[in-house]
Write a protein that holds these residues in place. Structure first.
Motif, PDB file in Angstrom:
ATOM      1  N   ALA A   9       0.873  -1.154  -0.016  1.00  0.00           N
ATOM      2  CA  ALA A   9      -0.155   0.084   0.068  1.00  0.00           C
ATOM      3  C   ALA A   9       0.838   1.172   0.017  1.00  0.00           C
ATOM      4  O   ALA A   9       0.523   2.185  -0.822  1.00  0.00           O
ATOM      5  CB  ALA A   9      -0.934   0.023   1.294  1.00  0.00           C
ATOM      6  N   ALA A  10       1.963   1.107   0.655  1.00  0.00           N
ATOM      7  CA  ALA A  10       2.881   2.305   0.885  1.00  0.00           C
ATOM      8  C   ALA A  10       3.491   2.631  -0.595  1.00  0.00           C
ATOM      9  O   ALA A  10       3.683   3.637  -1.150  1.00  0.00           O
ATOM     10  CB  ALA A  10       4.012   2.260   1.739  1.00  0.00           C
ATOM     11  N   THR A  68      10.491   7.854  -8.792  1.00  0.00           N
ATOM     12  CA  THR A  68      10.334   6.130  -8.401  1.00  0.00           C
ATOM     13  C   THR A  68      11.416   5.473  -7.911  1.00  0.00           C
ATOM     14  O   THR A  68      11.223   4.667  -6.988  1.00  0.00           O
ATOM     15  CB  THR A  68       9.844   5.799  -9.954  1.00  0.00           C
ATOM     16  OG1 THR A  68       8.525   6.537 -10.315  1.00  0.00           O
ATOM     17  CG2 THR A  68       9.373   4.268  -9.822  1.00  0.00           C
ATOM     18  N   LYS A  69      12.609   5.975  -8.473  1.00  0.00           N
ATOM     19  CA  LYS A  69      13.461   5.072  -8.048  1.00  0.00           C
ATOM     20  C   LYS A  69      14.059   5.343  -6.557  1.00  0.00           C
ATOM     21  O   LYS A  69      14.541   4.381  -5.887  1.00  0.00           O
ATOM     22  CB  LYS A  69      14.971   5.096  -9.082  1.00  0.00           C
ATOM     23  CG  LYS A  69      16.142   4.391  -8.834  1.00  0.00           C
ATOM     24  CD  LYS A  69      17.200   4.572  -9.808  1.00  0.00           C
ATOM     25  CE  LYS A  69      18.175   3.637  -9.423  1.00  0.00           C
ATOM     26  NZ  LYS A  69      19.505   3.635 -10.296  1.00  0.00           N
ATOM     27  N   VAL A  70      14.187   6.549  -6.449  1.00  0.00           N
ATOM     28  CA  VAL A  70      14.761   7.019  -5.082  1.00  0.00           C
ATOM     29  C   VAL A  70      13.674   7.166  -4.023  1.00  0.00           C
ATOM     30  O   VAL A  70      14.069   7.256  -2.713  1.00  0.00           O
ATOM     31  CB  VAL A  70      15.678   8.421  -5.122  1.00  0.00           C
ATOM     32  CG1 VAL A  70      16.641   8.459  -6.121  1.00  0.00           C
ATOM     33  CG2 VAL A  70      14.634   9.640  -5.473  1.00  0.00           C
ATOM     34  N   TRP A  71      12.505   7.116  -4.325  1.00  0.00           N
ATOM     35  CA  TRP A  71      11.460   7.289  -3.243  1.00  0.00           C
ATOM     36  C   TRP A  71      10.244   6.067  -3.264  1.00  0.00           C
ATOM     37  O   TRP A  71      10.045   5.466  -2.492  1.00  0.00           O
ATOM     38  CB  TRP A  71      10.765   8.512  -3.331  1.00  0.00           C
ATOM     39  CG  TRP A  71       9.981   8.847  -2.189  1.00  0.00           C
ATOM     40  CD1 TRP A  71      10.344   8.921  -0.798  1.00  0.00           C
ATOM     41  CD2 TRP A  71       8.741   9.352  -2.302  1.00  0.00           C
ATOM     42  NE1 TRP A  71       8.883   9.113  -0.056  1.00  0.00           N
ATOM     43  CE2 TRP A  71       7.960   9.526  -1.101  1.00  0.00           C
ATOM     44  CE3 TRP A  71       7.600   9.602  -3.636  1.00  0.00           C
ATOM     45  CZ2 TRP A  71       6.788   9.905  -0.851  1.00  0.00           C
ATOM     46  CZ3 TRP A  71       6.318  10.030  -3.061  1.00  0.00           C
ATOM     47  CH2 TRP A  71       5.829  10.180  -1.875  1.00  0.00           C
ATOM     48  N   ALA A  72       9.621   5.892  -4.575  1.00  0.00           N
ATOM     49  CA  ALA A  72       8.401   5.085  -4.423  1.00  0.00           C
ATOM     50  C   ALA A  72       8.990   3.667  -4.351  1.00  0.00           C
ATOM     51  O   ALA A  72       8.363   3.002  -3.624  1.00  0.00           O
ATOM     52  CB  ALA A  72       7.768   5.302  -5.819  1.00  0.00           C
ATOM     53  N   PHE A  73      10.076   3.323  -4.998  1.00  0.00           N
ATOM     54  CA  PHE A  73      10.574   1.970  -4.774  1.00  0.00           C
ATOM     55  C   PHE A  73      11.809   1.868  -4.168  1.00  0.00           C
ATOM     56  O   PHE A  73      12.660   1.037  -4.551  1.00  0.00           O
ATOM     57  CB  PHE A  73      10.742   1.225  -6.136  1.00  0.00           C
ATOM     58  CG  PHE A  73       9.197   0.732  -6.797  1.00  0.00           C
ATOM     59  CD1 PHE A  73       8.067   0.220  -6.143  1.00  0.00           C
ATOM     60  CD2 PHE A  73       8.867   1.274  -8.034  1.00  0.00           C
ATOM     61  CE1 PHE A  73       7.052  -0.232  -6.570  1.00  0.00           C
ATOM     62  CE2 PHE A  73       7.738   0.790  -8.477  1.00  0.00           C
ATOM     63  CZ  PHE A  73       6.883   0.393  -8.129  1.00  0.00           C
ATOM     64  N   GLN A  74      11.916   2.702  -3.100  1.00  0.00           N
ATOM     65  CA  GLN A  74      13.417   3.089  -2.477  1.00  0.00           C
ATOM     66  C   GLN A  74      14.063   1.748  -1.838  1.00  0.00           C
ATOM     67  O   GLN A  74      15.226   1.546  -1.835  1.00  0.00           O
ATOM     68  CB  GLN A  74      13.258   4.016  -1.509  1.00  0.00           C
ATOM     69  CG  GLN A  74      12.251   3.499  -0.196  1.00  0.00           C
ATOM     70  CD  GLN A  74      11.924   4.781   0.632  1.00  0.00           C
ATOM     71  OE1 GLN A  74      12.280   5.852   0.474  1.00  0.00           O
ATOM     72  NE2 GLN A  74      11.014   4.641   1.574  1.00  0.00           N
ATOM     73  N   HIS A  75      13.061   0.889  -1.530  1.00  0.00           N
ATOM     74  CA  HIS A  75      13.659  -0.429  -0.757  1.00  0.00           C
ATOM     75  C   HIS A  75      13.962  -1.702  -1.721  1.00  0.00           C
ATOM     76  O   HIS A  75      14.353  -2.653  -1.662  1.00  0.00           O
ATOM     77  CB  HIS A  75      12.673  -0.970   0.394  1.00  0.00           C
ATOM     78  CG  HIS A  75      11.701  -1.585  -0.130  1.00  0.00           C
ATOM     79  ND1 HIS A  75      10.681  -0.720  -0.428  1.00  0.00           N
ATOM     80  CD2 HIS A  75      10.941  -2.849  -0.294  1.00  0.00           C
ATOM     81  CE1 HIS A  75       9.445  -1.424  -0.893  1.00  0.00           C
ATOM     82  NE2 HIS A  75       9.889  -2.732  -0.714  1.00  0.00           N
TER      83      HIS A  75
END
Length: 165
Positions: A9-10, A68-75
């Protein structure tokens, strides 16, 4: 809600936030190129809305890739030498065909060429469909689940659960 669903969800929320910012930039640029936005008769790509859409969303793509790379899918990590740029661009271009097709149908089949029709067909209907496809394609192909992390839903059958295998 379990930890994996919370994480999912995050990811969806962050992906939508990044997409919103990139879409606002692309929407403003598209409308400036096609309809002029009160600049008199200056609308350099009025007769080429598909090209204007491609240019505007190319700018939006640069913004969306970074965040998207540094925040949305950061892990999540990219497992490609180029950091997933080629796959990201390829998926964006492939899914950009969805709103461009909606825009083309609106203009060339239905004969609608006003700003409301252009934006409804390309930036609401088409972009909504494209973003749903992008989320799952980016998540599965570009920004993959970290090695060792359990998938969101496990569909594996085991002998203990299903004696028919």
């Amino acid at each position: 809600m379990g930890e994996r669903w919370h994480r999912f969800a995050a990811e969806v929320g962050r992906f939508l936030a990044v997409g919103f910012v990139a879409t606002v930039v692309a929407l403003i640029l598209f409308n400036l190129l096609v309809h002029g936005f009160n600049t008199g008769s200056f609308a350099p790509l009025n007769g080429q809305p598909e090209l204007a859409y491609l240019i505007a969303n190319g700018v939006g793509m640069v913004i969306s890739y970074h965040y998207t790379k540094v925040w949305a899918f950061q892990h999540r990590e990219t497992r490609m030498a180029d950091g997933g740029v080629a796959a990201y661009v390829g998926i964006n271009l492939m899914t950009m065909l969805i709103p461009i097709t909606c825009l083309w149908i609106s203009r060339n089949v239905m004969g609608l060429d006003d700003p409301v029709s252009d934006n409804l067909s390309a930036n609401v209907i088409g972009l909504g469909l494209a973003n749903a496809a992008r989320f799952f394609l980016f998540r599965g192909l570009v920004f993959r689940r970290p090695i060792g992390e359990e998938p969101l839903v496990t569909w594996r059958r085991t002998r203990e659960k299903d004696p028919t295998i």
